[in-house]
Design a protein around this motif. Structure first.
Motif, PDB file in Angstrom:
ATOM      1  N   GLY A  68      -9.290  41.078  20.789  1.00 44.98           N
ATOM      2  CA  GLY A  68      -9.744  42.471  21.394  1.00 44.98           C
ATOM      3  C   GLY A  68     -11.205  42.765  20.685  1.00 44.98           C
ATOM      4  O   GLY A  68     -11.303  42.175  19.487  1.00 44.98           O
ATOM      5  N   PRO A  69     -11.924  43.632  21.032  1.00 47.73           N
ATOM      6  CA  PRO A  69     -13.183  43.864  20.492  1.00 47.73           C
ATOM      7  C   PRO A  69     -13.093  44.789  19.212  1.00 47.73           C
ATOM      8  O   PRO A  69     -13.822  44.760  18.246  1.00 47.73           O
ATOM      9  CB  PRO A  69     -13.730  44.869  21.431  1.00 47.73           C
ATOM     10  N   TYR A  70     -11.617  45.193  18.795  1.00 46.94           N
ATOM     11  CA  TYR A  70     -11.616  45.886  17.518  1.00 46.94           C
ATOM     12  C   TYR A  70     -10.791  45.196  16.602  1.00 46.94           C
ATOM     13  O   TYR A  70     -10.304  45.854  15.652  1.00 46.94           O
ATOM     14  CB  TYR A  70     -10.986  47.535  18.116  1.00 46.94           C
ATOM     15  N   VAL A  71     -10.545  44.056  16.762  1.00 47.57           N
ATOM     16  CA  VAL A  71      -9.837  43.288  15.733  1.00 47.57           C
ATOM     17  C   VAL A  71     -10.593  42.074  15.498  1.00 47.57           C
ATOM     18  O   VAL A  71     -11.346  41.570  16.169  1.00 47.57           O
ATOM     19  CB  VAL A  71      -8.358  42.891  16.293  1.00 47.57           C
ATOM     20  N   ALA A  72     -10.307  41.543  14.211  1.00 44.63           N
ATOM     21  CA  ALA A  72     -11.190  40.514  13.577  1.00 44.63           C
ATOM     22  C   ALA A  72     -10.204  38.913  14.140  1.00 44.63           C
ATOM     23  O   ALA A  72      -9.193  38.810  13.498  1.00 44.63           O
ATOM     24  CB  ALA A  72     -11.001  40.527  12.101  1.00 44.63           C
ATOM     25  N   GLU A  73     -10.766  38.417  14.880  1.00 44.02           N
ATOM     26  CA  GLU A  73      -9.891  37.462  15.832  1.00 44.02           C
ATOM     27  C   GLU A  73      -9.833  36.019  15.010  1.00 44.02           C
ATOM     28  O   GLU A  73     -10.989  35.858  14.289  1.00 44.02           O
ATOM     29  CB  GLU A  73     -10.340  37.156  17.218  1.00 44.02           C
ATOM     30  N   LEU A  74      -8.872  35.164  15.195  1.00 48.53           N
ATOM     31  CA  LEU A  74      -8.878  33.786  14.130  1.00 48.53           C
ATOM     32  C   LEU A  74      -9.933  32.986  15.408  1.00 48.53           C
ATOM     33  O   LEU A  74      -9.669  32.942  16.484  1.00 48.53           O
ATOM     34  CB  LEU A  74      -7.722  33.404  14.509  1.00 48.53           C
ATOM     35  N   ILE A  75     -10.512  32.157  14.341  1.00 46.10           N
ATOM     36  CA  ILE A  75     -11.449  31.200  15.116  1.00 46.10           C
ATOM     37  C   ILE A  75     -10.738  29.735  15.004  1.00 46.10           C
ATOM     38  O   ILE A  75     -10.710  29.106  15.905  1.00 46.10           O
ATOM     39  CB  ILE A  75     -12.624  31.136  14.427  1.00 46.10           C
ATOM     40  N   GLU A  76     -10.219  29.512  13.806  1.00 50.15           N
ATOM     41  CA  GLU A  76      -9.752  28.100  13.679  1.00 50.15           C
ATOM     42  C   GLU A  76      -8.815  28.342  12.464  1.00 50.15           C
ATOM     43  O   GLU A  76      -9.078  28.952  11.463  1.00 50.15           O
ATOM     44  CB  GLU A  76     -11.025  27.106  13.338  1.00 50.15           C
ATOM     45  N   ALA A  77      -7.990  27.356  12.278  1.00 51.39           N
ATOM     46  CA  ALA A  77      -7.069  27.069  11.391  1.00 51.39           C
ATOM     47  C   ALA A  77      -6.592  25.497  11.034  1.00 51.39           C
ATOM     48  O   ALA A  77      -6.855  24.734  11.842  1.00 51.39           O
ATOM     49  CB  ALA A  77      -5.604  27.798  11.343  1.00 51.39           C
ATOM     50  N   SER A  78      -6.777  25.391   9.717  1.00 51.39           N
ATOM     51  CA  SER A  78      -6.347  23.746   9.325  1.00 51.39           C
ATOM     52  C   SER A  78      -5.139  24.116   8.245  1.00 51.39           C
ATOM     53  O   SER A  78      -5.545  24.456   7.154  1.00 51.39           O
ATOM     54  CB  SER A  78      -7.656  23.091   8.665  1.00 51.39           C
ATOM     55  N   LEU A  79      -3.943  23.746   8.598  1.00 51.34           N
ATOM     56  CA  LEU A  79      -2.879  23.829   7.724  1.00 51.34           C
ATOM     57  C   LEU A  79      -2.477  22.227   7.245  1.00 51.34           C
ATOM     58  O   LEU A  79      -1.502  22.355   6.041  1.00 51.34           O
ATOM     59  CB  LEU A  79      -1.704  24.343   8.529  1.00 51.34           C
ATOM     60  N   GLN A  80      -3.000  21.263   7.485  1.00 52.32           N
ATOM     61  CA  GLN A  80      -2.719  19.991   7.082  1.00 52.32           C
ATOM     62  C   GLN A  80      -3.793  19.382   6.023  1.00 52.32           C
ATOM     63  O   GLN A  80      -3.378  18.324   5.551  1.00 52.32           O
ATOM     64  CB  GLN A  80      -2.362  18.924   8.245  1.00 52.32           C
ATOM     65  N   SER A  81      -4.771  20.040   5.874  1.00 54.80           N
ATOM     66  CA  SER A  81      -5.763  19.526   5.067  1.00 54.80           C
ATOM     67  C   SER A  81      -5.338  19.679   3.604  1.00 54.80           C
ATOM     68  O   SER A  81      -4.438  20.473   3.271  1.00 54.80           O
ATOM     69  CB  SER A  81      -7.253  20.237   5.440  1.00 54.80           C
ATOM     70  N   GLU A  82      -6.049  19.153   2.500  1.00 48.19           N
ATOM     71  CA  GLU A  82      -6.045  19.178   1.073  1.00 48.19           C
ATOM     72  C   GLU A  82      -5.955  20.568   0.900  1.00 48.19           C
ATOM     73  O   GLU A  82      -4.947  21.215  -0.161  1.00 48.19           O
ATOM     74  CB  GLU A  82      -6.776  18.342   0.409  1.00 48.19           C
ATOM     75  N   ARG A  83      -6.857  21.332   1.268  1.00 47.48           N
ATOM     76  CA  ARG A  83      -6.667  22.689   1.121  1.00 47.48           C
ATOM     77  C   ARG A  83      -6.599  23.581   2.264  1.00 47.48           C
ATOM     78  O   ARG A  83      -7.698  23.825   2.999  1.00 47.48           O
ATOM     79  CB  ARG A  83      -8.504  23.317   0.443  1.00 47.48           C
ATOM     80  N   PRO A  84      -5.529  24.039   2.553  1.00 42.86           N
ATOM     81  CA  PRO A  84      -5.272  24.879   3.768  1.00 42.86           C
ATOM     82  C   PRO A  84      -6.225  26.049   4.167  1.00 42.86           C
ATOM     83  O   PRO A  84      -6.450  26.810   3.023  1.00 42.86           O
ATOM     84  CB  PRO A  84      -3.638  25.046   3.889  1.00 42.86           C
ATOM     85  N   TYR A  85      -6.818  26.330   5.144  1.00 43.68           N
ATOM     86  CA  TYR A  85      -7.594  27.602   5.314  1.00 43.68           C
ATOM     87  C   TYR A  85      -7.164  27.944   6.732  1.00 43.68           C
ATOM     88  O   TYR A  85      -6.867  27.207   7.823  1.00 43.68           O
ATOM     89  CB  TYR A  85      -8.822  27.165   5.141  1.00 43.68           C
ATOM     90  N   LEU A  86      -8.032  29.331   6.682  1.00 41.87           N
ATOM     91  CA  LEU A  86      -8.107  29.727   8.277  1.00 41.87           C
ATOM     92  C   LEU A  86      -9.369  30.607   8.298  1.00 41.87           C
ATOM     93  O   LEU A  86      -9.476  30.892   7.473  1.00 41.87           O
ATOM     94  CB  LEU A  86      -6.855  30.620   8.789  1.00 41.87           C
ATOM     95  N   ALA A  87     -10.042  30.548   9.424  1.00 44.30           N
ATOM     96  CA  ALA A  87     -11.350  31.096   9.428  1.00 44.30           C
ATOM     97  C   ALA A  87     -11.278  32.140  10.561  1.00 44.30           C
ATOM     98  O   ALA A  87     -10.743  31.949  11.940  1.00 44.30           O
ATOM     99  CB  ALA A  87     -12.426  30.024   9.937  1.00 44.30           C
ATOM    100  N   THR A  88     -11.737  33.526  10.512  1.00 46.95           N
ATOM    101  CA  THR A  88     -11.728  34.473  11.097  1.00 46.95           C
ATOM    102  C   THR A  88     -12.977  34.892  11.270  1.00 46.95           C
ATOM    103  O   THR A  88     -13.825  34.783  10.486  1.00 46.95           O
ATOM    104  CB  THR A  88     -10.857  35.538  10.666  1.00 46.95           C
ATOM    105  N   ARG A  89     -13.385  35.919  12.463  1.00 52.53           N
ATOM    106  CA  ARG A  89     -14.576  36.579  12.623  1.00 52.53           C
ATOM    107  C   ARG A  89     -14.982  37.364  11.407  1.00 52.53           C
ATOM    108  O   ARG A  89     -13.967  38.222  10.635  1.00 52.53           O
ATOM    109  CB  ARG A  89     -14.463  37.529  13.877  1.00 52.53           C
ATOM    110  N   TYR A  90     -16.126  37.288  11.026  1.00 48.95           N
ATOM    111  CA  TYR A  90     -16.682  38.040   9.764  1.00 48.95           C
ATOM    112  C   TYR A  90     -17.162  39.444  10.266  1.00 48.95           C
ATOM    113  O   TYR A  90     -17.975  39.489  11.149  1.00 48.95           O
ATOM    114  CB  TYR A  90     -17.739  37.305   8.899  1.00 48.95           C
ATOM    115  N   VAL A  91     -16.500  40.468   9.289  1.00 45.95           N
ATOM    116  CA  VAL A  91     -16.986  41.855   9.989  1.00 45.95           C
ATOM    117  C   VAL A  91     -17.851  42.345   8.949  1.00 45.95           C
ATOM    118  O   VAL A  91     -17.438  42.709   7.693  1.00 45.95           O
ATOM    119  CB  VAL A  91     -15.799  42.885   9.973  1.00 45.95           C
ATOM    120  N   GLN A  92     -19.134  42.785   9.154  1.00 39.30           N
ATOM    121  CA  GLN A  92     -19.810  43.459   8.091  1.00 39.30           C
ATOM    122  C   GLN A  92     -19.787  45.018   8.200  1.00 39.30           C
ATOM    123  O   GLN A  92     -19.614  45.373   9.217  1.00 39.30           O
ATOM    124  CB  GLN A  92     -21.239  43.368   8.373  1.00 39.30           C
ATOM    125  N   GLY A  93     -19.694  45.587   7.124  1.00 40.78           N
ATOM    126  CA  GLY A  93     -19.543  47.220   7.011  1.00 40.78           C
ATOM    127  C   GLY A  93     -18.672  47.297   5.884  1.00 40.78           C
ATOM    128  O   GLY A  93     -18.531  46.740   4.695  1.00 40.78           O
TER     129      GLY A  93
END
Length: 473
Positions: A68-93
């Motif tokens: 939705g336009p008012y939530v920071a959506e998930l872009i990508e996730a990597s749970l099997q890498s050496e350093r697990p991470y997830l990437a979301t929309r960056y919100v400035q403000g």
């Protein structure tokens, strides 16, 4: 742990840390196309815990189902890498908590947009079968006056069992629903309670159940009525309905956008300072819609339709089935936003234009309060500096000492007189006179108890610190 700036993680280049939580550290990063994203890196001790990874997998699945336009959506996730991470929309403000703490309560158009945006965000969250569980002012980012709901770190699926880990934070006192505090089941109704408490804080500048120890706040949530003094009349009845102790009596999140559209003021906002207007397609239509009679000689205009959703930020590629955007349209949008061809990273910093746009949308009362705070700090700071300088020069250069006090007192009197006669601002006159009198009193005390050498060294230290602060800023 902390990843160094410039380090690469998957396709992302880390720029700077944004914060840390119980599960990971969040970094500002660039995607392969040069757009900013927020990358959350799991802490090493959490990544080594299978239970924590299971919890993260549930979090990722939940975030993929929320859009939705008012939530920071998930872009990508990597749970099997050496350093697990997830990437979301960056919100400035700025977080809503910081906006209210620094600028005072929000009102007028800003409050209307905040209420509608959060209602639509929560409706989207619940439509995806997710409970946020930590909706609070710190998890609402205001960007150009529009709210964005962030941090689904403790969200859980409605159709999954609750996962708990030792030391996990399950919510924030004052914004947790009473049924959670009493050990009951956590349902979507709890988010409705948290939403109402967040809007009450935004409208009044006070926590609706006060401050103090968590146990005292929890007791007031369960047994006392919320403090809604100062909430606009159009919003107070709905907030009271959402803050009732019985979860079944609260309206569902899906009904909140329509309820707000029916009661939110259009045009000149009632009870606001100034003439804030609410952008709406109904306002441009004029009197196209017919008014419905609600009593003898009384007509009510039909409620305006919900505001159209904001366009999504220009990501080059949306993982998980999102379409690739046209390059030419993306480039033209970037040029309009940044004003410089090819500039794609614009991290918000205090004092830049992003903050001035937000301040410009605040009610006049909030801006006047902020000006008064700045003026009071300026009078106190300059008064202390003048008193210290005059006291240091009292023995070797008495004429200079009296000149400093006289000039400062004259400036304060003139400023207070202008404020009194030009704008009828009596509090400013009181502050100016108190600053002038306080500087004279402090000059007398310092001159009586300290030697000129001591005062000179103190004055030099203060000036040096001020110069360092100015240069560093």
């Amino acid at each position: 742990m902390g990843a160094p700036d410039g380090d690469c993680l998957g396709p992302y280049r880390l720029l700077s840390p944004l914060g840390a939580g119980g599960f990971g550290e969040v970094h500002l990063a660039l995607d392969p196309e040069g757009h900013t994203v927020a990358v959350k890196i799991l802490h090493p001790h959490v990544a080594a815990d299978e239970v924590a990874l299971t919890r993260l997998a549930r979090e990722v699945e939940a975030m993929r189902r929320v859009q939705g336009p008012y939530v920071a959506e998930l872009i990508e996730a990597s749970l099997q890498s050496e350093r697990p991470y997830l990437a979301t929309r960056y919100v400035q403000g700025r977080p809503l908590s910081a906006v209210v703490s620094g600028d005072g309560p929000v009102g007028g158009e800003v409050l209307v947009r905040l209420a509608r945006g959060l209602a639509e965000a929560l409706a989207a969250v619940h439509a995806a079968g997710v409970i946020h569980r930590d909706l609070k002012p710190g998890n609402v980012i205001l960007t150009d006056g529009e709210p964005v709901l962030i941090d689904f770190g403790i969200a859980c699926l409605l159709d999954s069992a609750t996962v708990t880990t030792s030391g996990a934070v399950l919510g924030t006192p004052g914004y947790l629903a009473p049924e959670i505090l009493e050990g009951g089941e956590t349902g979507p109704e709890a988010d409705v309670f948290s939403l109402a408490a967040t809007l009450a804080f935004a409208a009044t500048g006070r926590h609706p159940y006060g401050t103090g120890p968590a146990s005292a706040i929890g007791y007031r949530v369960v047994h006392h009525e919320p403090d809604l003094d100062g909430v606009p009349p159009w919003l107070e009845p709905l907030l009271r309905e959402c803050l009732v102790p019985d979860p079944a009596a609260r309206p569902p999140a899906a009904a909140l956008p329509a309820r707000l559209a029916a009661v939110a003021p259009v045009g000149r906002v009632a009870g606001s300072e100034g003439s804030a207007t609410v952008p709406s397609s109904a306002s441009s239509a004029g009197s196209a819609g017919s008014a419905a009679p609600v009593g003898p000689g009384v007509f009510a205009s039909p409620p305006p339709p919900p505001a159209p959703p904001r366009p999504r930020p220009p990501f080059s590629s949306w993982r998980g089935g999102r379409p690739r955007e046209d390059r030419e349209s993306r480039r033209s949008r970037e040029d309009r936003e940044s004003g410089v061809h090819g500039l794609t990273t614009r991290e918000w910093r205090p004092g830049r234009r992003g903050r001035s746009r937000l301040d410009a949308s605040l009610p006049e009362s909030a801006r006047e309060h902020r000006r008064a705070v700045i003026h009071r700090r300026w009078v106190i700071g300059t008064g202390l500096l003048v008193a210290l300088a005059a006291a240091a020069a009292k023995s070797p250069l008495p004429e200079v000492s009296l000149l400093l006090l006289t000039v400062y007192g004259a400036v304060m009197i003139i400023d207070g007189g202008v404020a009194l006669f030009a704008r009828q601002n009596r509090p400013r006159l009181v502050v100016d006179l108190a600053g002038a009198g306080g500087s004279v009193a402090l000059w007398a005390v310092l001159g009586a108890f300290f030697s000129p050498l001591t005062l000179g060294l103190a004055l030099g230290t203060v000036v040096f610190v001020l110069v360092v602060i100015l240069l560093s800023s």
